[in-house]
Design a protein around this motif. Structure first.
Motif, PDB file in Angstrom:
ATOM      1  N   GLU A 158      15.757  35.354 -44.651  1.00  0.00           N
ATOM      2  CA  GLU A 158      16.102  34.736 -45.937  1.00  0.00           C
ATOM      3  C   GLU A 158      15.135  33.604 -46.265  1.00  0.00           C
ATOM      4  N   ALA A 159      14.840  32.747 -45.268  1.00  0.00           N
ATOM      5  CA  ALA A 159      13.955  31.604 -45.522  1.00  0.00           C
ATOM      6  C   ALA A 159      12.528  32.054 -45.807  1.00  0.00           C
ATOM      7  N   VAL A 160      12.052  33.044 -45.050  1.00  0.00           N
ATOM      8  CA  VAL A 160      10.666  33.493 -45.187  1.00  0.00           C
ATOM      9  C   VAL A 160      10.497  34.398 -46.393  1.00  0.00           C
ATOM     10  N   GLY A 161      11.454  35.300 -46.608  1.00  0.00           N
ATOM     11  CA  GLY A 161      11.280  36.318 -47.630  1.00  0.00           C
ATOM     12  C   GLY A 161      11.975  36.037 -48.938  1.00  0.00           C
ATOM     13  N   TRP A 162      13.298  35.989 -48.918  1.00  0.00           N
ATOM     14  CA  TRP A 162      14.051  35.886 -50.164  1.00  0.00           C
ATOM     15  C   TRP A 162      13.721  34.609 -50.921  1.00  0.00           C
ATOM     16  N   GLN A 163      13.627  33.496 -50.230  1.00  0.00           N
ATOM     17  CA  GLN A 163      13.350  32.230 -50.906  1.00  0.00           C
ATOM     18  C   GLN A 163      11.915  32.132 -51.420  1.00  0.00           C
ATOM     19  N   ALA A 164      11.039  33.000 -50.917  1.00  0.00           N
ATOM     20  CA  ALA A 164       9.647  32.976 -51.360  1.00  0.00           C
ATOM     21  C   ALA A 164       9.379  33.939 -52.514  1.00  0.00           C
ATOM     22  N   VAL A 165      10.352  34.778 -52.870  1.00  0.00           N
ATOM     23  CA  VAL A 165      10.129  35.781 -53.918  1.00  0.00           C
ATOM     24  C   VAL A 165       9.750  35.138 -55.255  1.00  0.00           C
ATOM     25  N   PRO A 166      10.436  34.090 -55.737  1.00  0.00           N
ATOM     26  CA  PRO A 166      10.055  33.538 -57.053  1.00  0.00           C
ATOM     27  C   PRO A 166       8.619  33.042 -57.123  1.00  0.00           C
ATOM     28  N   ILE A 167       8.194  32.256 -56.143  1.00  0.00           N
ATOM     29  CA  ILE A 167       6.840  31.714 -56.207  1.00  0.00           C
ATOM     30  C   ILE A 167       5.796  32.808 -56.034  1.00  0.00           C
ATOM     31  N   VAL A 168       6.071  33.798 -55.175  1.00  0.00           N
ATOM     32  CA  VAL A 168       5.124  34.896 -54.978  1.00  0.00           C
ATOM     33  C   VAL A 168       5.016  35.733 -56.247  1.00  0.00           C
ATOM     34  N   ALA A 169       6.154  36.053 -56.870  1.00  0.00           N
ATOM     35  CA  ALA A 169       6.133  36.869 -58.084  1.00  0.00           C
ATOM     36  C   ALA A 169       5.428  36.138 -59.223  1.00  0.00           C
ATOM     37  N   LEU A 170       5.713  34.845 -59.374  1.00  0.00           N
ATOM     38  CA  LEU A 170       5.061  34.073 -60.437  1.00  0.00           C
ATOM     39  C   LEU A 170       3.566  33.991 -60.214  1.00  0.00           C
ATOM     40  N   MET A 171       3.160  33.726 -58.976  1.00  0.00           N
ATOM     41  CA  MET A 171       1.732  33.642 -58.671  1.00  0.00           C
ATOM     42  C   MET A 171       1.040  34.963 -58.973  1.00  0.00           C
ATOM     43  N   ALA A 172       1.609  36.069 -58.532  1.00  0.00           N
ATOM     44  CA  ALA A 172       0.969  37.369 -58.740  1.00  0.00           C
ATOM     45  C   ALA A 172       0.925  37.732 -60.221  1.00  0.00           C
ATOM     46  N   VAL A 221       2.583  32.231 -48.107  1.00  0.00           N
ATOM     47  CA  VAL A 221       3.493  32.245 -46.958  1.00  0.00           C
ATOM     48  C   VAL A 221       2.952  31.347 -45.849  1.00  0.00           C
ATOM     49  N   ALA A 222       1.634  31.361 -45.644  1.00  0.00           N
ATOM     50  CA  ALA A 222       1.051  30.479 -44.627  1.00  0.00           C
ATOM     51  C   ALA A 222       1.310  29.023 -44.960  1.00  0.00           C
ATOM     52  N   GLY A 223       1.204  28.669 -46.240  1.00  0.00           N
ATOM     53  CA  GLY A 223       1.423  27.279 -46.620  1.00  0.00           C
ATOM     54  C   GLY A 223       2.860  26.827 -46.452  1.00  0.00           C
ATOM     55  N   ARG A 224       3.816  27.693 -46.816  1.00  0.00           N
ATOM     56  CA  ARG A 224       5.209  27.249 -46.776  1.00  0.00           C
ATOM     57  C   ARG A 224       5.898  27.601 -45.464  1.00  0.00           C
ATOM     58  N   THR A 225       5.483  28.681 -44.810  1.00  0.00           N
ATOM     59  CA  THR A 225       6.190  29.131 -43.612  1.00  0.00           C
ATOM     60  C   THR A 225       5.578  28.571 -42.337  1.00  0.00           C
ATOM     61  N   ALA A 226       4.249  28.565 -42.239  1.00  0.00           N
ATOM     62  CA  ALA A 226       3.627  27.993 -41.040  1.00  0.00           C
ATOM     63  C   ALA A 226       3.998  26.524 -40.897  1.00  0.00           C
ATOM     64  N   SER A 227       4.017  25.808 -42.012  1.00  0.00           N
ATOM     65  CA  SER A 227       4.414  24.397 -41.943  1.00  0.00           C
ATOM     66  C   SER A 227       5.886  24.248 -41.574  1.00  0.00           C
ATOM     67  N   ALA A 228       6.730  25.156 -42.099  1.00  0.00           N
ATOM     68  CA  ALA A 228       8.161  25.080 -41.767  1.00  0.00           C
ATOM     69  C   ALA A 228       8.391  25.382 -40.285  1.00  0.00           C
ATOM     70  N   PHE A 229       7.696  26.385 -39.750  1.00  0.00           N
ATOM     71  CA  PHE A 229       7.831  26.698 -38.329  1.00  0.00           C
ATOM     72  C   PHE A 229       7.394  25.501 -37.483  1.00  0.00           C
ATOM     73  N   THR A 230       6.261  24.913 -37.825  1.00  0.00           N
ATOM     74  CA  THR A 230       5.756  23.775 -37.050  1.00  0.00           C
ATOM     75  C   THR A 230       6.720  22.599 -37.122  1.00  0.00           C
ATOM     76  N   ALA A 231       7.219  22.306 -38.309  1.00  0.00           N
ATOM     77  CA  ALA A 231       8.125  21.161 -38.460  1.00  0.00           C
ATOM     78  C   ALA A 231       9.427  21.380 -37.688  1.00  0.00           C
ATOM     79  N   ALA A 232       9.984  22.606 -37.750  1.00  0.00           N
ATOM     80  CA  ALA A 232      11.255  22.866 -37.077  1.00  0.00           C
ATOM     81  C   ALA A 232      11.095  22.815 -35.559  1.00  0.00           C
ATOM     82  N   ILE A 233      10.106  23.540 -35.046  1.00  0.00           N
ATOM     83  CA  ILE A 233       9.906  23.579 -33.595  1.00  0.00           C
ATOM     84  C   ILE A 233       9.435  22.220 -33.091  1.00  0.00           C
ATOM     85  N   GLY A 234       8.550  21.571 -33.847  1.00  0.00           N
ATOM     86  CA  GLY A 234       8.066  20.251 -33.434  1.00  0.00           C
ATOM     87  C   GLY A 234       9.174  19.213 -33.404  1.00  0.00           C
ATOM     88  N   SER A 235      10.089  19.258 -34.366  1.00  0.00           N
ATOM     89  CA  SER A 235      11.213  18.314 -34.361  1.00  0.00           C
ATOM     90  C   SER A 235      12.114  18.550 -33.152  1.00  0.00           C
TER      91      SER A 235
END
Length: 373
Positions: free
Chosen positions: A161-175, A220-234
């Protein structure tokens, strides 16, 4: 009995200046003492036998005088200090911050080659760490397939949900906007040659083969890689990962595998969404600018674009997902014990993931061109 005001006597003996302090040396007496010390130079000896009381402010003046003389290549000798005064001076000197020394400027070809070698060694070590993280995730993924009871389906659904569904609006708008830009720019150029109809081929091949999956992966790299790093790093900062190991839980299975699997499942779907939105945006702009109706656009799209272009774009998606997931998890595990490290690693994860995705896309482009696809 009140303490006497400071008395300062300056003498010269054996090639050095002798300063005798008596009475109190406190913060209230600093202006007079600092004026006397400002005139001192060369080797200096300070006799404190007559000092009745010294606070930390007075000791700080002496410590600063010693530091100034040492910087000038001279020395300061302290004589006859009572035990209490000597203790205060030692405490203040120990609490003084160490001066930052600028690194000496290095010149010469050998030093420059050494810098390049050190950077290359660091890059190789970083690549080896990423490869080790990929091997760890792959091993835990195989073990999870072999022992599915260890896998947490709830975590996979949450990350999907976090990686895919929540990214659909920004991905669709960008494309959609990319399709609009391609159609407008293509129409402007192709109109000069009377080949406006080929704008459909330009949009289809550009989006299906390259831009759809590439720009989706960058987002996805911008929003997900940073989210993974922040969650695991915290979690690492709060020692939650150590607690998991203490409880007999494998952090790779609990944290890494669900995130990477979510990327593997959702990035191809996001690429499909981006392809569709990009074609819709290009079709709308072609209709507005070139008067190419949607049925004509669809017919030209089917006739002029092979399925291979669509397949080539989707083939890249799982590889990009692996790159983003591995980089994000690896950066999270490199976080230290402070917030500065967390921010630095989060930024590094985004930059590294985007760079690695672009490099991988270039490798795929060369590979497909060599095999004639």
């Amino acid at each position: 009995m009140s303490e006497a005001a400071p008395r300062i006597e300056t003498l010269h003996e054996a090639g050095r200046t002798l300063v005798r302090l008596a009475g109190r040396v406190t913060v209230a007496d600093l202006p007079e003492i600092e004026r006397a010390f400002a005139r001192l130079g060369g080797p200096v000896a300070v006799d404190l036998a007559g000092v009745e009381r010294m606070d930390t402010a007075g000791a700080h003046v002496l410590v600063r005088l010693r530091a100034r003389l040492e910087a000038e290549g001279q020395a300061l000798e302290i004589r006859g200090a009572p035990a209490a005064v000597e203790s205060v001076i030692a405490t203040v000197a120990a609490a003084e911050p160490a001066p930052e020394r600028a690194a000496p400027a290095r010149r010469g070809l050998v030093d420059r080659v050494a810098d390049v070698g050190a950077r290359m060694t660091g890059a190789g070590r970083f690549g080896a760490e990423l490869l080790a993280m990929f091997g760890l995730i792959l091993a835990r993924l195989v073990r999870t397939i072999w022992r599915p009871r260890d896998f947490r389906m709830t975590a996979l659904v949450h990350h999907c949900e976090a990686v895919g569904w929540q990214a659909v609006p920004i991905v669709a708008l960008m494309a959609f906007l990319i399709g609009v830009v391609l159609a407008f720019q293509g129409a402007t150029q192709l109109r000069q040659f009377g080949a406006e109809v080929f704008v459909v081929d330009l949009i289809a091949i550009s989006i299906l083969r390259e831009l759809g999956v590439l720009l989706t992966s960058i987002i996805v790299a911008g929003r997900t890689a940073s989210a993974f790093t922040a969650a695991i790093g915290s979690m690492k900062m709060r020692e939650e990962i150590d607690a998991m190991r203490t409880l007999g839980l494998d952090p790779a299975v609990m944290l890494f595998v669900p995130r990477v699997l979510a990327l593997l499942l959702m990035l191809p779907i996001l690429a499909v969404v981006a392809n569709a939105a990009g074609l819709v945006g290009g079709g709308v702009m072609a209709w507005v600018v070139l008067d190419i109706s949607p049925p004509m656009f669809a017919t030209r799209l089917v006739e002029g674009t092979g399925v291979a272009n669509y397949v080539i774009g989707l083939v890249k998606a799982p590889f990009f997902a692996l790159i983003i997931g591995v980089v994000g998890c690896h950066a999270g595990m490199r976080v230290g014990g402070n917030a500065e490290s967390l921010g630095r690693q989060t930024s590094a994860a985004v930059v590294t993931a985007i760079f690695a995705v672009i490099v991988a896309d270039a490798v795929f482009s060369v590979l497909f061109a060599e095999i004639g696809i």
